[in-house]
Write a protein that holds these residues in place. Structure first.
Motif, PDB file in Angstrom:
ATOM      1  N   ASP A  84       0.868  -1.188   0.000  1.00  0.00           N
ATOM      2  CA  ASP A  84       0.000   0.000   0.000  1.00  0.00           C
ATOM      3  C   ASP A  84       0.904   1.238   0.000  1.00  0.00           C
ATOM      4  OD1 ASP A  84      -1.786   2.041   0.381  1.00  0.00           O
ATOM      5  OD2 ASP A  84      -2.934   1.002   1.962  1.00  0.00           O
ATOM      6  N   GLU A  85       1.116   1.794  -1.178  1.00  0.00           N
ATOM      7  CA  GLU A  85       2.059   2.914  -1.327  1.00  0.00           C
ATOM      8  C   GLU A  85       1.600   4.158  -0.565  1.00  0.00           C
ATOM      9  OE1 GLU A  85       4.342   5.489  -4.838  1.00  0.00           O
ATOM     10  OE2 GLU A  85       2.782   4.016  -5.359  1.00  0.00           O
ATOM     11  N   GLU A  86       0.325   4.455  -0.642  1.00  0.00           N
ATOM     12  CA  GLU A  86      -0.193   5.657   0.024  1.00  0.00           C
ATOM     13  C   GLU A  86      -0.026   5.574   1.530  1.00  0.00           C
ATOM     14  OE1 GLU A  86      -4.385   8.204   0.363  1.00  0.00           O
ATOM     15  OE2 GLU A  86      -4.242   6.455  -0.953  1.00  0.00           O
ATOM     16  N   ARG A  87      -0.378   4.433   2.090  1.00  0.00           N
ATOM     17  CA  ARG A  87      -0.262   4.261   3.547  1.00  0.00           C
ATOM     18  C   ARG A  87       1.208   4.256   3.971  1.00  0.00           C
ATOM     19  NH1 ARG A  87      -3.195   1.859   7.780  1.00  0.00           N
ATOM     20  NH2 ARG A  87      -2.034   2.393   9.694  1.00  0.00           N
ATOM     21  N   GLN A 103       2.488   7.789   4.143  1.00  0.00           N
ATOM     22  CA  GLN A 103       1.969   8.463   5.344  1.00  0.00           C
ATOM     23  C   GLN A 103       2.772   8.081   6.578  1.00  0.00           C
ATOM     24  OE1 GLN A 103      -2.172   7.395   5.504  1.00  0.00           O
ATOM     25  NE2 GLN A 103      -2.776   8.803   3.826  1.00  0.00           N
TER      26      GLN A 103
END
Length: 545
Positions: free
Chosen positions: A60-63, A66
């Motif tokens: 999960d690149e977005e997570r 973050q």
């Protein structure tokens, strides 16, 4: 959803998952079968286990970004605290690793606060005041001590361009973490200014440039202490550049001087040879290599600003120059006269100070106007025929006088420097062609004479070198008509000719003193006596019986 920490090594990729599965299956079959290892491996390969592998973890690149940003935000950029009024280091105390970090932090914080809020305008005002102050100093130096350069717009622009360029390069180096100020060849400025002007102006501008540049580099004290002596070394090692080898030698001297200065300063400050930054020597070598750019830069600046270097003077004074070759072939007497005038003038300028190479080169070209009609000048009349015998005195005078104008036109056609043309224009000043003027008055004492017909157009000499050339030209020409070359006759000749020029106000515009004129006379007398000294007559060999 919940997150837990695991090591990356706990997870499989496709190759490692296949190897794990194949190994586990091989062990399982071995425990329950008597088949050999080769048979088991062949069986496993035929199963094509890779078809049954499927990823059960997805990135999960977005997570991930973050979480990464959150971790970075939690990192503290500082460590420890310094209270207001707390002493960081005392005089004479050695800087430890901890105190060094505190000082670096203080520098970073101070520089970060510069330019923020209302302080930015005060900082800008301070920079303008400091820079303006230094340029005002340059202005007054030129005004009081270098008036010729001050009144020459090209010279002023050139000098300011050199200073500003070096300061801008220092500012760029100060803001760059890759480009070191010690790579910048600051010694180029004093070398080039010395070549075109003089040592005093070169050193003054060098010091001014270094002080200005020191505002934009780190460790200003070290920078000034190293760079100022380098300017002196540059001028001493390249006092007169007439050969390319001199530039290479100067670059070597500057590299050695930089190295010695840096090593000495580092040992003095650190007291430990292991603290010397050896990358600094690599930067110094690059600096020395960049100094070789001086040679093409001198040529470019000569063409752009009309300057004249010793390198060009050496090239022009070469007797193989096309103009001088023509002079030697078509007017050999004038050519020999020019060489003798150059010898006299050069020796005189060596004695009183000035540019001996300039006056010698000017002497080689001062009579090139005689190429238009060489036979009309006595030194070229080898066959005894004098074309002036059948001409009126006024016409003969005009022919003789016109060699100045003809010489200027020829020099301009050949694109000779303006400084050489000055010698052609001024070597007779506003004097009269006395032979024809006096002959005319003797034949027509009651006639009204137009003096302008017998006078050279001028101008009179306006530099020390052009003044010396005028004196040398007249003395050398007159010495050929002496009936006796005794010491008294030579002394009388030199005194009478130069005194007549002074009385005729021919030297009034030249910056030469009576003391220097006396020294010039003494040089001329001695040189002429050496040229015309008595020689013994060699006895002829008698026939042997």
């Amino acid at each position: 959803n919940f997150a837990e920490r695991n090591e990356l090594g706990q997870y499989h990729n496709y190759p490692s998952a296949y190897q794990y599965l194949a190994k586990a299956l091989s062990a399982y079959i071995s425990n329950r079968s008597e088949a050999n290892r080769a048979t088991i491996d062949q069986f496993i390969n035929e199963l094509q286990l890779n078809k049954y592998l499927e990823a059960n973890l997805v990135y999960d690149e977005e997570r991930s970004m973050q979480e990464k940003e959150k971790i970075l935000a939690d990192i503290s950029l500082t460590g420890g605290i310094v209270l207001s009024g707390q002493r960081i280091i005392d005089t004479g105390e050695l800087i430890s690793e901890e105190s060094g970090k505190i000082l670096d932090s203080l520098k970073t914080e101070y520089e970060g606060r510069l330019g923020k809020g209302t302080n930015h305008y005060f900082v800008l005002l301070g920079q303008i005041l400091m820079v303006s102050f230094f340029f005002v100093i340059i202005y007054f130096f030129l005004y009081f001590f270098r008036n010729d350069e001050f009144n020459n717009l090209k010279s002023v622009f050139f000098l300011l361009m050199m200073v500003v360029t070096m300061v801008v390069l220092a500012q760029v180096a100060g803001k760059s973490e890759v480009f070191s100020p010690y790579i910048i060849p600051f010694a180029i400025l004093p070398i080039i200014v010395r070549v075109f002007f003089d040592s005093r102006l070169a050193f003054f501008l060098h010091v001014t440039t270094i002080l200005l540049s020191a505002f934009f580099v780190s460790n200003s004290f070290e920078f000034v202490i190293i760079q100022v002596p380098i300017g002196l070394v540059a001028m001493y090692s390249l006092y007169r550049m007439v050969r390319r080898s001199q530039l290479v030698r100067a670059a070597v001297f500057i590299i050695v001087s930089y190295s010695l200065l840096y090593t000495g300063l580092a040992l003095w400050q650190e007291g430990d040879i292991s603290k010397i930054d050896y990358n600094m020597f690599f930067k110094i070598v690059i600096n020395g290599g960049l100094l070789l750019l001086v040679y093409p830069m001198i040529y470019i600046f000569e063409k752009l600003f009309g300057f004249l270097s010793d390198v060009t003077l050496v090239e022009l004074s070469d007797t193989n120059h096309p103009v001088l070759r023509r002079l030697a072939e078509k007017a050999p007497g004038t050519f020999q006269h020019s060489i003798q005038v150059g010898n006299l003038a050069q020796e005189a300028v060596y004695t009183i100070g000035g540019n001996p190479l300039l006056v010698r080169t000017g002497a080689m070209y001062h009579d090139i106007g005689k190429l238009s009609a060489p036979i009309f000048f006595t030194e070229n009349q080898a066959n005894g025929i004098n074309p002036h015998a059948d001409l009126p005195y006024e016409e003969s005078a005009q022919i003789i006088i016109s060699h100045v104008e003809s010489g200027v036109k020829l020099a301009q056609k050949e694109k000779l420097p303006r400084q050489i043309i000055d010698f052609i224009e001024t070597h007779h000043g506003t004097m009269k062609a006395k032979y024809f003027y006096n002959s005319y008055l003797n034949e027509s004492p009651d006639a009204e004479v137009d003096v302008t017909l017998f006078s050279y157009p001028g101008p009179t000499p306006f530099s020390k070198e052009t003044a010396v050339l005028m004196m040398a030209d007249s003395v050398e020409a007159a010495s050929r008509s002496l009936k006796s070359y005794s010491d008294n006759e030579i002394d009388r000749l030199v005194e009478s000719i130069i005194d007549a020029q002074i009385a005729d106000n021919q030297l009034i515009e030249a910056p030469i003193t009576f003391k220097e004129i006396t020294l010039v006379k003494d040089v001329f007398k001695q040189k002429l006596k050496n040229i015309y000294h008595a020689r013994i007559e060699y006895p002829e060999l008698k026939n042997k019986k």
